[in-house]
Design a protein around this motif. Structure first.
Motif, PDB file in Angstrom:
ATOM      1  N   GLY A 256       0.780  -1.234   0.000  1.00 30.27           N
ATOM      2  CA  GLY A 256       0.000   0.000   0.000  1.00 30.27           C
ATOM      3  C   GLY A 256       0.807   1.275   0.000  1.00 30.27           C
ATOM      4  O   GLY A 256       0.269   2.348   0.325  1.00 30.27           O
ATOM      5  N   GLN A 257       2.086   1.214  -0.362  1.00 32.69           N
ATOM      6  CA  GLN A 257       2.917   2.416  -0.373  1.00 32.69           C
ATOM      7  C   GLN A 257       3.760   2.505  -1.641  1.00 32.69           C
ATOM      8  O   GLN A 257       4.166   1.501  -2.203  1.00 32.69           O
ATOM      9  CB  GLN A 257       3.859   2.432   0.839  1.00 32.69           C
ATOM     10  CG  GLN A 257       3.181   2.725   2.163  1.00 32.69           C
ATOM     11  CD  GLN A 257       4.204   2.893   3.277  1.00 32.69           C
ATOM     12  OE1 GLN A 257       5.215   2.213   3.306  1.00 32.69           O
ATOM     13  NE2 GLN A 257       3.946   3.810   4.198  1.00 32.69           N
ATOM     14  N   TRP A 258       3.996   3.750  -2.051  1.00 33.47           N
ATOM     15  CA  TRP A 258       5.030   4.040  -3.022  1.00 33.47           C
ATOM     16  C   TRP A 258       6.311   4.299  -2.234  1.00 33.47           C
ATOM     17  O   TRP A 258       6.318   5.082  -1.283  1.00 33.47           O
ATOM     18  CB  TRP A 258       4.745   5.335  -3.766  1.00 33.47           C
ATOM     19  CG  TRP A 258       3.762   5.270  -4.882  1.00 33.47           C
ATOM     20  CD1 TRP A 258       3.220   4.161  -5.459  1.00 33.47           C
ATOM     21  CD2 TRP A 258       3.194   6.395  -5.564  1.00 33.47           C
ATOM     22  NE1 TRP A 258       2.355   4.514  -6.451  1.00 33.47           N
ATOM     23  CE2 TRP A 258       2.318   5.884  -6.545  1.00 33.47           C
ATOM     24  CE3 TRP A 258       3.329   7.767  -5.443  1.00 33.47           C
ATOM     25  CZ2 TRP A 258       1.594   6.698  -7.405  1.00 33.47           C
ATOM     26  CZ3 TRP A 258       2.618   8.589  -6.299  1.00 33.47           C
ATOM     27  CH2 TRP A 258       1.757   8.056  -7.265  1.00 33.47           C
ATOM     28  N   PRO A 285       1.470   7.076   0.331  1.00 30.44           N
ATOM     29  CA  PRO A 285       0.432   6.046   0.199  1.00 30.44           C
ATOM     30  C   PRO A 285       0.149   5.805  -1.284  1.00 30.44           C
ATOM     31  O   PRO A 285       0.118   6.740  -2.086  1.00 30.44           O
ATOM     32  CB  PRO A 285      -0.783   6.665   0.899  1.00 30.44           C
ATOM     33  CG  PRO A 285      -0.223   7.756   1.756  1.00 30.44           C
ATOM     34  CD  PRO A 285       0.982   8.265   1.049  1.00 30.44           C
ATOM     35  N   TYR A 287      -2.069   4.889  -4.575  1.00 30.37           N
ATOM     36  CA  TYR A 287      -3.451   4.938  -5.019  1.00 30.37           C
ATOM     37  C   TYR A 287      -3.935   3.519  -5.288  1.00 30.37           C
ATOM     38  O   TYR A 287      -3.187   2.680  -5.784  1.00 30.37           O
ATOM     39  CB  TYR A 287      -3.566   5.769  -6.303  1.00 30.37           C
ATOM     40  CG  TYR A 287      -3.312   7.241  -6.105  1.00 30.37           C
ATOM     41  CD1 TYR A 287      -4.331   8.100  -5.717  1.00 30.37           C
ATOM     42  CD2 TYR A 287      -2.039   7.767  -6.311  1.00 30.37           C
ATOM     43  CE1 TYR A 287      -4.109   9.458  -5.532  1.00 30.37           C
ATOM     44  CE2 TYR A 287      -1.790   9.120  -6.131  1.00 30.37           C
ATOM     45  CZ  TYR A 287      -2.830   9.964  -5.747  1.00 30.37           C
ATOM     46  OH  TYR A 287      -2.588  11.297  -5.567  1.00 30.37           O
ATOM     47  N   SER A 294      -3.366  -1.911  -6.365  1.00 33.46           N
ATOM     48  CA  SER A 294      -2.643  -0.681  -6.667  1.00 33.46           C
ATOM     49  C   SER A 294      -3.013  -0.186  -8.061  1.00 33.46           C
ATOM     50  O   SER A 294      -3.087  -0.963  -9.017  1.00 33.46           O
ATOM     51  CB  SER A 294      -1.134  -0.920  -6.590  1.00 33.46           C
ATOM     52  OG  SER A 294      -0.755  -1.285  -5.285  1.00 33.46           O
TER      53      SER A 294
END
Length: 320
Positions: A256-258, A285, A287, A294
């Motif tokens: 859930g993260q970049w 976070p 998208y 994702s």
């Protein structure tokens, strides 16, 4: 003198047949021969025209030609020297992966892997020896190599499913696009695939060119990405030449993260030199789509997030 012995053996055989022992013994012998493992590439079963995969002393050996060709490589065999050469052409944008050559010799546990990308991506070059668990060998006329070597040679993920007696091979799924983005409104103007995109020269003012590449594997949720922005912005001096800027973000989407490292570069038209001193790390976070996955289509905006991050940290002020 051998008649009593023959009589005893005959009687013993008759008793065995009467008790049904022979079929059970034959069945047990047949069951002791393990079935050939099946091979799936990205979920699709691979059929073998001749030699099947085999298991020898706990090692799974697979037909090199059949699997390498299914993965897009070409095979050549020199019968005089026993040397096998596999080549795979890189069709990616700017050949960032590199054309690959794999060589090995029958009876040897050492293979060589070489990848030659373009000059812009020379950090991806590979030139290394690979040690095989067991020597490459010939079985019924087919060159057989250890299962793990497939992943080492062609950048695949290889997994063994013992419960199903199955080999799962996952190719790197590379997707590449160019976008044109309005730098003032932030509106996505056009998305091109690599066959239809033509790089404008010079870059139009306020029309950003954004390149996106993602690399994922069917057995993983994480996706690696590379995003690149090239734009020209008006100079503070109304009479001055526009400034060319580019932003590169190299990162991944996971949990859930970049997360990524970015570099911001400015071309000073007065000196015609690039300044590469603005760089840092960013975590945001990711998208997600309505199904919780994702949203890869939003990755191009990571370049703008990098600019915002650098501005918030005062990095751009330091360079002004």
């Amino acid at each position: 003198m051998f008649k009593p012995a023959r009589t005893i053996l005959a009687a013993s055989l008759a008793a065995t047949l009467a008790l049904g022992g022979a079929p059970a013994a034959f069945a047990a012998a047949k069951a002791a021969v393990p079935a050939s493992p099946t091979v799936y590439i990205d979920g699709v079963k691979l059929s073998f025209a001749s030699q099947q995969p085999v298991v020898q002393k706990g090692r799974t050996l697979v037909p090199m030609r059949a699997i390498f060709e299914a993965l897009g490589a070409k095979i050549q065999y020199d019968g005089k020297t026993g040397k096998v050469t596999a080549t795979k052409k890189d069709t990616s944008y700017a050949t960032f992966i590199g054309d690959k050559t794999v060589t090995l010799t029958l009876g040897s546990t050492k293979a060589h892997v070489k990848a030659v990308p373009s000059e812009d991506w020379e950090e991806n070059a590979v030139d290394k020896d690979v040690i095989l668990d067991v020597p490459a060998q010939t079985v019924n006329g087919s060159t057989m190599v250890p299962l793990a070597f497939i992943g080492q040679a062609l950048d695949c993920h290889v997994k063994w499913d013992g419960a199903k007696n199955r080999v799962n091979i996952y190719k790197p799924q590379v997707k590449e696009y160019w976008y044109q983005q309005d730098s003032i409104t932030g509106e996505l103007m056009v998305r091109y695939d690599l066959d239809t995109y033509r790089h404008p020269d010079p870059i139009p003012l306020n029309k950003d060119q954004v390149y996106l590449r993602t690399i994922g594997y069917g057995d993983q949720k994480a996706v690696a990405f590379y995003s690149y922005l090239l734009t020209r912005i008006p100079s503070d001096d109304e009479q001055g030449e526009p400034i060319t800027a580019d932003v590169m973000v190299d990162g991944k989407i996971e949990d859930g993260q970049w997360t990524g490292d970015y570099v911001l570069s400015l071309d000073d038209p007065a000196t015609e030199e690039w300044d590469y001193s603005v760089d840092d790390h960013i975590v945001l976070p990711a998208y997600v789509t309505s199904d919780g996955k994702s949203d890869l289509s939003t990755i191009p905006f990571s370049v703008y997030a990098a600019i915002y991050d650098a501005d918030q940290k005062g990095l751009l002020d330091e360079e002004s």
